[in-house]
Design an enzyme around this catalytic site. Structure first.
Site, PDB file in Angstrom:
ATOM      1  CG  ASP A  28     -12.613  -4.384  -2.909  1.00 20.43           C
ATOM      2  OD1 ASP A  28     -11.680  -5.143  -3.245  1.00 20.43           O
ATOM      3  OD2 ASP A  28     -12.451  -3.171  -2.692  1.00 20.43           O
ATOM      4  CG  ASP A  70      -2.007  -1.006   1.153  1.00 18.73           C
ATOM      5  OD1 ASP A  70      -2.100  -1.685   0.116  1.00 18.73           O
ATOM      6  OD2 ASP A  70      -2.781  -1.127   2.122  1.00 18.73           O
TER       7      ASP A  70
END
Lengths: 216, 258
Positions: free
Chosen positions: B131, B12
């Protein structure tokens, strides 16, 4: 003096190829070019390619680079990568487009509805990831690369050479297909050496040093 | 012999720096994306995924510099996602050195983006990130998986399996599937979800969300039928190296690049 020209006909990302070549040849003159004259002047030529072969052939032709690529394939160390391998052949099932016709044979789509692994799981298309490259000939470009070393692939079409003697390596998915060809000053691969870690960098370094015998 | 299953560490990135921290022994700077990428490359990572979570539009270009620097030193495939809204965003990431670009929320808002981007640059470089969360169907009360966006906060009403099929037909070359129920739990992948999607489509599926042990990676491949497994914390905190993970998978007869 240009050591290596990477032919840019507007299809995809050539940065990876140039970065990998710069990494193995830090002092060489390596250019990414869409100028046929630069391609003619360069000592070695790399033809990469991504995306769809019909688009690649169209761009190569309309940008006036086809003739320069054909000449390079006749008279200097030539490395084709991915679509740069496929376009060497007569024709492709992808859009039923003609290739450059330098090597006899066809480009075919993986028959994905009938492909299964040993556990009967369906095999995915595109063929994406690290697979083994089984060398079938000795060649300066295989120097220092273990037989069955893994290289990174991403493609849905593969070449079917009419003359099996041009095959320099095969890969199984699940049946063997030609993943590298060698003929005189031409070497071309379906996988991406620029994304294949040490094995890929070794192949690129070998190409940079390669003096094809036909010119000796 | 055949195609290896891939192990993919995920980083990330916020404002050009890796967040969540990465604790390698002898790493000089735990937030330097280039140093971390090189370390994973040395350990034998098959690919790297960078997820840009930069909120401020002013700092979005920082990811381009990160990718440029990583691509000059790390010669394995690089996937970059986060904030991709237009074909122009895809182009800029590819030019910076990304090999694949991952599209998530924008694919739901504007599915044409997936078709346009893959039409232009080829399916091989377009990943659609999904997702998914398990929900109870309004009509028949049975469990199903729904697509969520905005980091799992917004329900879309879309069925995840149907959505994956639609994305494939629009040109996605790969699906990055994250279970929002499992993400961050370290309880393992949602295997039923992974398997349902992997069997429903022809393109490769990367399983993501929930890895807390090497057994979870094995399960994702053998039971979830994933083509690749993505993990963050088990690698970041030095719990396991990529090499250890691969050797573990190989013991179960899974083909890996060693």
């Amino acid at each position: 003096m240009i050591d290596i020209a990477i032919v840019d006909y507007g299809m995809g990302n050539l940065r990876s190829v140039s970065k990998a070549l710069e990494h193995v040849m830090p002092h060489a003159s390596i250019v990414v070019t869409n100028d046929p004259i630069v391609v003619q002047k360069a000592a070695r030529v790399v033809v990469p390619g991504q995306g769809a072969m019909p688009n690649c052939m169209h761009e190569l032709t309309t940008r006036g680079l086809k003739q320069a690529v054909l000449e390079a394939a006749e008279n200097k160390p030539f490395l084709g990568i991915c679509i740069g391998l496929q376009m060497l052949f007569d024709e492709s099932e992808e859009g039923n487009v003609n290739g450059l016709g330098i090597l006899p044979g066809k480009v075919r789509h993986f028959p994905h509805d009938t492909m299964f692994d040993a556990e009967k799981n369906k095999l995915k298309v595109p063929h994406m990831g690290w697979n083994q490259v089984h060398q079938t000939i000795e060649h300066p470009l295989w120097e220092g690369i273990a037989n069955d070393a893994r290289f990174y692939f991403v493609h849905s079409y593969y070449v079917e050479a009419a003359h099996p003697e041009v095959t320099a390596a095969y890969t199984r998915y699940p049946t063997p297909f030609t993943c590298a060809v060698a003929k005189d000053n031409i070497f071309a691969v379906q996988f991406h050496p620029e994304k294949s870690h040490l094995a890929g960098l070794t192949l690129l370094s070998n190409f940079a040093k390669w003096e094809p015998e036909s010119f000796a | 012999m055949g195609l290896a299953k891939r192990i993919i560490p995920c980083l990330d990135v916020n404002n050009g720096r890796v967040v969540k921290g990465v604790n390698f022994v002898s790493l000089r700077d735990a937030g330097d994306p280039v140093e971390i990428a090189r370390r994973y490359d040395e350990q034998g990572a098959d690919e790297l995924v960078f997820l840009d979570i930069t909120a401020s539009a002013d700092n979005r270009d920082l990811i381009l510099h990160v990718i440029e620097e990583v691509a000059a030193q790390v010669f394995i495939p690089l996937t970059v996602g986060g904030g991709v809204r237009k074909v122009e965003d895809v182009r800029r990431l590819l030019n910076a050195g990304a090999d694949k670009v991952s599209i998530n929320t924008s694919a739901v808002i504007n599915p044409r983006l997936v078709a346009d981007a893959s039409g232009h640059y080829g399916s091989q470089c377009i990943v659609v990130a999904i997702d998914a969360k398990q929900v109870t169907d309004d009509q028949d009360g049975r469990p199903r998986w729904e697509v969520f966006t905005h980091g799992g906060r917004k329900a879309t009403g879309l069925d995840a399996i149907e959505w994956a099929g639609k994305m494939q037909s629009l040109g996605a070359g790969e699906i990055l599937l994250t279970s929002m129920d499992r993400d961050g739990t370290r309880n393992g992948f949602d295997l039923a979800l992974t398997r349902a999607i992997s069997e429903a489509i022809d393109v490769p599926v990367i399983a993501s969300g929930g890895v807390g042990s090497l057994d979870h990676l094995v399960d994702g491949i053998l039971q979830g039928h994933a083509d690749a497994v993505l993990a963050a914390s088990i690698f970041h905190y030095g719990q396991h190296t990529i090499q250890e993970a691969k050797e573990y998978l190989a013991k179960y007869g899974i083909e890996v690049r060693l």
